[in-house]
Each structure stands twice: as C-alpha cells, then as structure tokens.
Design a protein around this motif. Structure first.
Motif, PDB file in Angstrom:
ATOM      1  N   GLU A   1       8.418 -10.797   2.402  1.00  0.00           N
ATOM      2  CA  GLU A   1       8.091 -10.698   3.720  1.00  0.00           C
ATOM      3  C   GLU A   1       8.929 -10.144   4.692  1.00  0.00           C
ATOM      4  N   SER A   2      10.159  -9.558   4.106  1.00  0.00           N
ATOM      5  CA  SER A   2      10.951  -8.420   4.730  1.00  0.00           C
ATOM      6  C   SER A   2      11.819  -7.674   3.634  1.00  0.00           C
TER       7      SER A   2
ATOM      8  N   GLY B   1      -1.077  -2.617  -2.920  1.00  0.00           N
ATOM      9  CA  GLY B   1      -2.582  -2.266  -2.931  1.00  0.00           C
ATOM     10  C   GLY B   1      -3.047  -2.662  -1.765  1.00  0.00           C
ATOM     11  N   PRO B   2      -4.248  -3.469  -1.583  1.00  0.00           N
ATOM     12  CA  PRO B   2      -4.805  -3.641  -0.247  1.00  0.00           C
ATOM     13  C   PRO B   2      -3.644  -4.139   0.932  1.00  0.00           C
ATOM     14  N   TRP B   3      -2.656  -4.841   0.586  1.00  0.00           N
ATOM     15  CA  TRP B   3      -1.782  -5.010   1.380  1.00  0.00           C
ATOM     16  C   TRP B   3      -0.557  -4.142   1.652  1.00  0.00           C
ATOM     17  N   ALA B   4      -0.587  -3.220   1.133  1.00  0.00           N
ATOM     18  CA  ALA B   4       0.449  -2.001   1.443  1.00  0.00           C
ATOM     19  C   ALA B   4       0.795  -1.759   2.795  1.00  0.00           C
ATOM     20  N   MET B   5      -0.180  -1.641   3.577  1.00  0.00           N
ATOM     21  CA  MET B   5      -0.038  -1.365   4.998  1.00  0.00           C
ATOM     22  C   MET B   5       0.960  -2.680   5.716  1.00  0.00           C
ATOM     23  N   ALA B   6       0.605  -3.816   5.256  1.00  0.00           N
ATOM     24  CA  ALA B   6       1.384  -4.989   5.787  1.00  0.00           C
ATOM     25  C   ALA B   6       3.008  -4.585   5.525  1.00  0.00           C
ATOM     26  N   LEU B   7       3.149  -4.390   4.266  1.00  0.00           N
ATOM     27  CA  LEU B   7       4.637  -4.084   4.079  1.00  0.00           C
ATOM     28  C   LEU B   7       5.276  -2.830   4.695  1.00  0.00           C
ATOM     29  N   ARG B   8       4.236  -2.019   4.599  1.00  0.00           N
ATOM     30  CA  ARG B   8       4.736  -0.650   5.245  1.00  0.00           C
ATOM     31  C   ARG B   8       4.777  -0.728   6.886  1.00  0.00           C
ATOM     32  N   SER B   9       4.378  -1.803   7.598  1.00  0.00           N
ATOM     33  CA  SER B   9       4.678  -2.059   8.885  1.00  0.00           C
ATOM     34  C   SER B   9       5.907  -2.582   9.237  1.00  0.00           C
TER      35      SER B   9
ATOM     36  N   THR C   1       5.107   5.531  12.275  1.00  0.00           N
ATOM     37  CA  THR C   1       3.683   5.757  12.104  1.00  0.00           C
ATOM     38  C   THR C   1       3.693   6.186  10.624  1.00  0.00           C
ATOM     39  N   PRO C   2       2.832   5.266  10.036  1.00  0.00           N
ATOM     40  CA  PRO C   2       2.577   5.824   8.439  1.00  0.00           C
ATOM     41  C   PRO C   2       1.778   6.849   8.325  1.00  0.00           C
ATOM     42  N   ALA C   3       2.421   7.596   7.278  1.00  0.00           N
ATOM     43  CA  ALA C   3       1.637   9.023   6.731  1.00  0.00           C
ATOM     44  C   ALA C   3       0.192   8.829   6.507  1.00  0.00           C
ATOM     45  N   TYR C   4      -0.067   7.462   5.917  1.00  0.00           N
ATOM     46  CA  TYR C   4      -1.461   7.442   5.543  1.00  0.00           C
ATOM     47  C   TYR C   4      -2.093   6.490   6.236  1.00  0.00           C
ATOM     48  N   ALA C   5      -3.521   6.309   6.317  1.00  0.00           N
ATOM     49  CA  ALA C   5      -4.112   5.142   6.685  1.00  0.00           C
ATOM     50  C   ALA C   5      -4.929   4.745   5.513  1.00  0.00           C
ATOM     51  N   ILE C   6      -5.203   3.400   5.250  1.00  0.00           N
ATOM     52  CA  ILE C   6      -5.750   2.570   4.197  1.00  0.00           C
ATOM     53  C   ILE C   6      -7.125   2.003   4.559  1.00  0.00           C
ATOM     54  N   ASP C   7      -8.160   2.308   3.779  1.00  0.00           N
ATOM     55  CA  ASP C   7      -9.543   2.019   4.169  1.00  0.00           C
ATOM     56  C   ASP C   7      -9.970   1.051   3.225  1.00  0.00           C
ATOM     57  N   TRP C   8     -10.092  -0.396   3.580  1.00  0.00           N
ATOM     58  CA  TRP C   8     -10.703  -1.470   2.726  1.00  0.00           C
ATOM     59  C   TRP C   8     -11.826  -1.355   2.637  1.00  0.00           C
ATOM     60  N   VAL C   9     -12.147  -1.155   1.287  1.00  0.00           N
ATOM     61  CA  VAL C   9     -13.718  -1.041   0.990  1.00  0.00           C
ATOM     62  C   VAL C   9     -13.858  -1.959  -0.134  1.00  0.00           C
ATOM     63  N   ARG C  10     -14.843  -3.208   0.250  1.00  0.00           N
ATOM     64  CA  ARG C  10     -15.082  -4.374  -0.736  1.00  0.00           C
ATOM     65  C   ARG C  10     -16.147  -3.622  -1.756  1.00  0.00           C
ATOM     66  N   GLY C  11     -16.010  -4.151  -2.932  1.00  0.00           N
ATOM     67  CA  GLY C  11     -16.918  -3.880  -4.041  1.00  0.00           C
ATOM     68  C   GLY C  11     -17.382  -5.180  -4.761  1.00  0.00           C
ATOM     69  N   SER C  12     -18.635  -5.375  -4.765  1.00  0.00           N
ATOM     70  CA  SER C  12     -19.076  -6.501  -5.394  1.00  0.00           C
ATOM     71  C   SER C  12     -19.740  -6.299  -6.783  1.00  0.00           C
ATOM     72  N   HIS C  13     -20.051  -7.269  -7.628  1.00  0.00           N
ATOM     73  CA  HIS C  13     -20.623  -7.298  -8.653  1.00  0.00           C
ATOM     74  C   HIS C  13     -21.293  -8.700  -9.068  1.00  0.00           C
ATOM     75  N   ILE C  14     -22.456  -8.562  -9.921  1.00  0.00           N
ATOM     76  CA  ILE C  14     -23.087  -9.715 -10.271  1.00  0.00           C
ATOM     77  C   ILE C  14     -23.136  -9.739 -11.657  1.00  0.00           C
TER      78      ILE C  14
ATOM     79  N   VAL D   1      10.124   5.950   2.825  1.00  0.00           N
ATOM     80  CA  VAL D   1      10.837   5.846   4.067  1.00  0.00           C
ATOM     81  C   VAL D   1      12.167   5.161   3.741  1.00  0.00           C
ATOM     82  N   GLY D   2      13.318   5.553   4.049  1.00  0.00           N
ATOM     83  CA  GLY D   2      14.470   5.239   3.341  1.00  0.00           C
ATOM     84  C   GLY D   2      14.435   5.020   1.826  1.00  0.00           C
ATOM     85  N   ASN D   3      14.922   3.817   1.403  1.00  0.00           N
ATOM     86  CA  ASN D   3      15.037   3.708  -0.094  1.00  0.00           C
ATOM     87  C   ASN D   3      13.715   2.871  -0.543  1.00  0.00           C
ATOM     88  N   VAL D   4      12.648   2.833   0.344  1.00  0.00           N
ATOM     89  CA  VAL D   4      11.494   2.352  -0.135  1.00  0.00           C
ATOM     90  C   VAL D   4      10.283   3.384  -0.496  1.00  0.00           C
ATOM     91  N   LEU D   5       9.554   3.407  -1.490  1.00  0.00           N
ATOM     92  CA  LEU D   5       8.506   4.013  -1.683  1.00  0.00           C
ATOM     93  C   LEU D   5       7.295   3.350  -1.684  1.00  0.00           C
TER      94      LEU D   5
END
Ligand SMILES: Cc1cc2nc3c(=O)[nH]c(=O)nc-3n(C[C@H](O)[C@H](O)[C@H](O)COP(=O)(O)OP(=O)(O)OC[C@H]3O[C@@H](n4cnc5c(N)ncnc54)[C@H](O)[C@@H]3O)c2cc1C
Length: 346
Positions: free
Chosen positions: A176-177, A192-200, A205-218, A319-323
């Motif tokens: 969480e911190s 993964g999909p939550w990477a931006m929550a940790l980046r924030s 300003t993050p160097a990249y933006a994430i697009d959340w794209v759901r994929g479904s299978h049956i 960013v600092g010691n975080v990749l």
C-alpha cells in the motif's frame, strides 16, 4: 541485493526468478494468490502473434516466436506445439495472398525456433480436419504453428522455481506504500493492471499510461480438436477456437474499461463470441452450449486509438529505487523478467 517484487502474476514471478537465479535475496509480494488475475485468464497461447504483423510489430513477433521454445523446453508437461488453421473464404475476410504473406513472414521470423513451417491446405483437407466448418465459399486454409500452455499451472511452476531458489513468496500481502518496503534496496512494481496505482504512490507524471482492455473467453463442452484462427466478420479483429483440456475455448474480446478489475464476461461479449463462431460453423451454438467463461484485463501500454492495434511490448520507468514495469505478454514474460532485472540493478 535485497529486492522486493510487487505482484505475483507471470511478469512479477519471472522478475523474481531472474533475480533469484543471480543470487539476490528476493521477496515476491502478492495481494491475493499467485497467478490469480490476468496471467490465468489468457488465451493460453505461447505465440508470436500472427496478427501483430499487420501493425508492423516485427521485432516483438520475432522475439515472441523464439520465446515459445523456452517454455516448451522447460515445462514440456504443461505446454505443447499447436497447429492452427486460418481458413480462407471467397469474398470474406482477408484475401488468400495476404494471409499467405503473413504466414511466410511468420516462418521467416521463426527461423531456428524448431517449429514446422506453414503450409496451404486445400478445401477437402481443411474440411477433413474440421468437418463443422462451413464449406460454402471455403477455399482452404493456411496451417501454421504456435504453442499452447496451461497458463495457471505454468505460472505456478515459475513460482515453485522461485521458492526453490529461496524467494520468499508473501501471498495475501498488499503493498500500500513504499514505506512498507524500506528495508529493500530495489523494488519492482509488477502489479500488471494495478501498476498505475503503485506508480501513483510516488507522485509526478508517469512516463506511460495504461489501457485496461478486458478480454473474455467462453468454453463449450463440444470438443473441436482442430485449433482455428478466424477473422471476426466485418472486423479487422481475429478470434480463436481452441481445443483445451477436453473442451473448446472460444475467445477473445477487447473491451476498453476504466478500472483494472476483471468482471464477468458481459452478455454482449458472449453473444459476440457465439456470433463469430456461428458465422463459420454449420453446427450453431447458443448460450445454452456455454459451459464456462472467464475474463481478464490486459494492462496494455496506451499506444493506439483502437486497443486491438495497441503494442504488446513492455516498457520500464525508473523512479528512485523503484522500477515500474508496464505491458508485455505471457509468451515473452521470461525475457521481460530478465530485462526488468537488468534495469533494476542499474
Ligand atoms: C484475454 C487475454 C488473453 C491473453 N492471451 C494471451 C496469450 O494467449 N498469450 C500471451 O502471450 N499473452 C496473452 N495475454 C497477455 C498476458 O496474459 C498478460 O500480458 C500477462 O498475464 C500479464 O501479467 P502480469 O503479471 O503483468 O499481470 P497479472 O497476472 O494480473 O499479475 C499482477 C499481479 O499483481 C498483483 N498486485 C496488484 N497490486 C498489488 C499490490 N499493491 N500489492 C501486491 N500485489 C499486487 C495482482 O493481484 C496480480 O496477481 C492475454 C491477456 C488477456 C487479458
């Protein structure tokens, strides 16, 4: 060095694995359980990605074509080479010449990876392999090779390898911190999909933006032994019909969403997949034939208006010691983990 990796999907597990192989002291933190999210919700393909050739992602396709071999060599019990057919219909989908160039290029980029070359199959042979395909307008099919995996079991195998090398795997442990990780010299954000929550958590300003794209299978119980790659009618997208563990897996969709959590496949998505399947098969499916379904969220690097064209490459931000690790594919995860470690140690 003392290294913390946040996120035990395949990208985090491969990063932890790479670090442990070099003798670092590694803890892999996971908010739920290992492989609980996107990494168990894939199309189960270890593939170069034939369709990415259309968007000019040649370097990525080549890298992924060769990466297939790593998994087949290290976990032959959990992956297998898979022959797919790409059927060609008159006045429908891509023309034969175009798919032919694509499969030839695929062979060229895969040279040395040990997979059989692509081939053209006539109509009779295509129907013999897949009798339920519509024969009206069918010209034949291109056969080409990729590989199939049990994504959950293969991911767990990587985590097992990590444990064997001394990685401490802390499940049900949400980061969480970064203050929680003060004892670590280096931190990898592989959420993964939550990477931006940790980046924030680090501001700026993050160097990249994430697009959340759901994929479904049956899943359907009716087993179709021949794997198919087919164009979605009236679209540039393709979908797969895959034999998988005694069932048939049909997918996938690409639905952009505004949050990282996977939700159940929507009725619109399942109807879309049934319609795509029925457009090519004489035995039609209805919703009653669906015996299971799942969805996952692709954490794609925002790079195109249409998520279908978005890059499947990975990117790093230090960013600092975080990749912070963004994007990627299951197939290339081992390479991505090695590359992430190199960046982390800089
Ligand atoms: C529908 C679909 C089909 C796909 N098909 C294929 C395919 O056939 N072949 C292929 O090569 N690729 C495929 N992919 C892509 C591939 O599945 C993904 O690129 C890959 O699984 C992403 O892995 P990840 O580790 O980044 O994410 P995840 O597997 O989601 O792992 C991230 C982990 O981080 C954890 N986490 C998040 N926040 C925290 C926190 N604060 N503290 C601790 N832990 C945290 C999460 O709980 C999660 O377990 C597909 C993707 C989708 C969605």
């Amino acid at each position: 060095m003392k290294i913390a990796v946040a996120g035990a999907g395949i990208i985090g597990a491969c990063t932890a694995w790479a670090a442990a192989k070099q003798g670092h002291s590694v803890t892999l933190f996971e908010q739920d359980t290992a492989m609980a999210h996107t990494s168990r919700s894939s199309s189960k393909l270890l593939h170069g990605g034939l369709r990415y050739l259309e968007t000019g992602q040649f370097a990525l396709v080549k890298k992924a074509l060769h990466a297939r071999r790593f998994w087949l060599k290290h976990a032959p019990d959990l992956c297998r080479p898979l022959e797919l057919l790409f059927p060609i219909y008159a006045r429908r989908g891509r023309p034969k010449w175009q798919v032919g160039i694509g499969t030839r290029l695929y062979d060229f980029l895969a040279a040395g990876s040990g997979f059989p070359y692509s081939a053209w199959l006539g109509k009779a042979e295509t129907l013999a392999r897949c009798p339920t395909l519509l024969s009206d307008g069918l010209k034949g099919a291109f056969s080409f090779y990729d590989a199939q995996m049990d994504d959950y079991a293969l991911g767990q195998r990587v985590v097992e390898q990590c444990r064997r090398l001394g990685v401490s795997v802390a499940e049900h442990h949400k980061i969480e911190s970064f203050g929680q990780l003060a004892e670590f010299e280096r931190i990898a954000n592989a959420a993964g999909p939550w990477a931006m929550a940790l980046r924030s958590l680090q501001g700026g300003t993050p160097a990249y933006a994430i697009d959340w794209v759901r994929g479904s299978h049956i899943f359907i119980d009716r087993f179709q032994p021949q794997a198919l790659m087919l164009p979605v009618p009236q679209e540039k997208r393709i979908f797969f019909v895959l034999p998988y563990q005694g069932k048939t897996l049909i997918g996938t969709t690409e639905v952009r969403q505004s949050h990282p959590d996977a939700q159940r496949p929507s009725e619109t998505e399942t109807a879309y997949l049934l319609a795509a399947y029925n457009a090519y098969h004489s035995e039609k499916l209805t919703a009653n034939d669906i015996s299971g379904s799942f969805s996952g969220v692709r954490p794609l690097i925002k790079s195109a208006a249409d998520p279908s064209n978005a890059t499947r490459e990975w990117a790093f931000e230090r960013v600092g010691n975080v990749l912070h690790i963004y994007g990627g594919k299951w197939t290339t995860a081992q390479l991505q983990g090695e590359a992430a470690l190199q960046e982390l140690l800089k």
